[in-house]
Design a protein around this motif. Structure first.
Motif, PDB file in Angstrom:
ATOM      1  N   VAL A  51      -7.089   7.757   0.507  1.00 24.19           N
ATOM      2  CA  VAL A  51      -6.310   7.397   1.699  1.00 24.19           C
ATOM      3  C   VAL A  51      -4.975   6.785   1.288  1.00 24.19           C
ATOM      4  CG1 VAL A  51      -6.240   5.932   3.747  1.00 24.19           C
ATOM      5  CG2 VAL A  51      -8.366   7.085   3.102  1.00 24.19           C
ATOM      6  N   SER A  52      -5.019   5.962   0.269  1.00 21.28           N
ATOM      7  CA  SER A  52      -3.780   5.451  -0.323  1.00 21.28           C
ATOM      8  C   SER A  52      -3.712   5.980  -1.745  1.00 21.28           C
ATOM      9  CB  SER A  52      -3.776   3.921  -0.328  1.00 21.28           C
ATOM     10  OG  SER A  52      -4.732   3.424  -1.244  1.00 21.28           O
TER      11      SER A  52
ATOM     12  N   SER B 173       0.243  12.301   8.591  1.00 19.88           N
ATOM     13  CA  SER B 173      -0.533  11.348   7.787  1.00 19.88           C
ATOM     14  C   SER B 173       0.249  10.062   7.526  1.00 19.88           C
ATOM     15  CB  SER B 173      -0.942  11.989   6.444  1.00 19.88           C
ATOM     16  OG  SER B 173       0.210  12.285   5.669  1.00 19.88           O
ATOM     17  N   ARG B 174       1.066   9.697   8.480  1.00 21.07           N
ATOM     18  CA  ARG B 174       1.784   8.436   8.333  1.00 21.07           C
ATOM     19  C   ARG B 174       0.785   7.281   8.283  1.00 21.07           C
ATOM     20  NH1 ARG B 174       4.679  11.002  12.289  1.00 21.07           N
ATOM     21  NH2 ARG B 174       3.684   9.720  13.880  1.00 21.07           N
ATOM     22  N   GLY B 175       0.893   6.445   7.260  1.00 22.81           N
ATOM     23  CA  GLY B 175      -0.019   5.306   7.144  1.00 22.81           C
ATOM     24  C   GLY B 175      -1.238   5.601   6.287  1.00 22.81           C
ATOM     25  N   GLY B 176      -1.370   6.820   5.748  1.00 28.11           N
ATOM     26  CA  GLY B 176      -2.513   7.119   4.893  1.00 28.11           C
ATOM     27  C   GLY B 176      -2.993   8.543   5.046  1.00 28.11           C
ATOM     28  N   TYR B 177      -3.653   9.056   4.018  1.00 27.54           N
ATOM     29  CA  TYR B 177      -4.166  10.415   4.049  1.00 27.54           C
ATOM     30  C   TYR B 177      -5.446  10.492   4.897  1.00 27.54           C
ATOM     31  CZ  TYR B 177      -0.862  11.708   0.395  1.00 27.54           C
ATOM     32  OH  TYR B 177       0.293  11.954  -0.307  1.00 27.54           O
TER      33      TYR B 177
ATOM     34  N   VAL C 182       0.849  -1.189   0.000  1.00 24.81           N
ATOM     35  CA  VAL C 182       0.000   0.000   0.000  1.00 24.81           C
ATOM     36  C   VAL C 182       0.884   1.237   0.000  1.00 24.81           C
ATOM     37  CG1 VAL C 182      -1.829   1.262   1.205  1.00 24.81           C
ATOM     38  CG2 VAL C 182      -1.787  -1.252   1.252  1.00 24.81           C
ATOM     39  N   LYS C 183       0.670   2.110  -0.972  1.00 21.48           N
ATOM     40  CA  LYS C 183       1.418   3.362  -1.053  1.00 21.48           C
ATOM     41  C   LYS C 183       0.628   4.443  -0.319  1.00 21.48           C
ATOM     42  CE  LYS C 183       3.294   2.073  -5.559  1.00 21.48           C
ATOM     43  NZ  LYS C 183       3.403   2.440  -6.997  1.00 21.48           N
ATOM     44  N   THR C 184       1.207   4.983   0.729  1.00 19.10           N
ATOM     45  CA  THR C 184       0.493   5.958   1.556  1.00 19.10           C
ATOM     46  C   THR C 184       1.208   7.298   1.533  1.00 19.10           C
ATOM     47  OG1 THR C 184       1.728   5.255   3.517  1.00 19.10           O
ATOM     48  CG2 THR C 184      -0.360   4.147   3.078  1.00 19.10           C
ATOM     49  N   GLY C 185       0.508   8.295   2.065  1.00 20.32           N
ATOM     50  CA  GLY C 185       1.068   9.644   2.085  1.00 20.32           C
ATOM     51  C   GLY C 185       2.193   9.782   3.082  1.00 20.32           C
ATOM     52  N   ASP C 186       3.106  10.706   2.797  1.00 15.55           N
ATOM     53  CA  ASP C 186       4.214  10.963   3.725  1.00 15.55           C
ATOM     54  C   ASP C 186       4.171  12.386   4.263  1.00 15.55           C
ATOM     55  OD1 ASP C 186       4.824  12.314   1.452  1.00 15.55           O
ATOM     56  OD2 ASP C 186       6.797  11.400   1.124  1.00 15.55           O
TER      57      ASP C 186
END
Length: 209
Positions: free
Chosen positions: A61-62, A46-50, A38-42
């Motif tokens: 979210v991803s 928002s670690r782990g998802g938007y 899963v590509k998530t926001g950085d």
């Protein structure tokens, strides 16, 4: 008397020699695996998802997913005891070696022969140089129960347990590893339809509980 469960593995296409194997199969011996990245926001916080506050926003979210092809492994036993008791001539001389040879041939690369027939690359090793040959893997269909999956055979391990007086094995434990061919082929698409129907049946069953 209980009905013996059997599976089948056969090559989808024309090959020399023809490749097909029917074997005893216990569904408890199958192990399936799928990996999803899963590509998530950085962004900060928002670690782990938007962020999201409603179901309509969950699509962001991803920023995307990367899914690997499903793989699975099975353990099967090849046993010629019944055939030996019935006086089968091939079993008396070769045991289960023909079945082992079939599995090994399914895992070996093929080259295109005349009229589109595929042959083992090793049979043509005295011809063109290796880098001039186009080698391909066998497209196999793994059939058990109501499922037909298109696969590549990616691994074969064998443990010979019992042998004939001529040292040919008549009982062997085989470990097989597969990679599912996930494309718009008829077998995979049919399995996706079956999976969707199964999901719907699970919902109906859960609501009626």
């Amino acid at each position: 008397m209980a009905v013996e469960t059997r599976g089948m593995l056969f090559e989808y296409g024309l090959s020399l020699p023809p490749l097909a194997l029917v074997f005893k199969f216990n569904p408890q011996d199958i192990s399936r695996s799928r990996t999803v990245t899963v590509k998530t926001g950085d962004a900060p916080g928002s670690r782990g998802g938007y962020d999201f506050v409603s179901p309509l926003e969950t699509g962001r979210v991803s920023q995307g997913v990367e899914m690997q092809a499903e793989s699975f492994s099975i353990d099967i036993m090849l046993d010629a005891t019944d055939e030996l008791n019935d006086g089968d001539g091939i079993a008396k001389t070769f045991g289960v070696q023909p079945q082992i040879d079939t599995l090994r041939s399914m895992a070996e690369p093929k080259t295109q022969g005349p009229s589109g027939v595929k042959v083992l690359s090793s049979l043509g090793m005295h011809g063109a140089r290796a880098f001039e040959r186009q080698e391909v893997a066998s497209v196999l269909i793994f059939a058990w129960g109501m499922q037909l999956l298109p696969v590549f055979l990616t691994g074969v391990t064998q443990k010979e347990v019992l042998h004939l007086p001529n040292l040919m094995p008549y009982r062997a434990d085989m470990g097989l590893t597969f990679q599912v061919i996930e494309s718009a082929n008829p077998f995979f698409m049919a399995d996706k339809v079956r999976q969707t129907m199964g999901t719907a049946l699970n919902l109906v069953s859960g609501m009626g509980a």
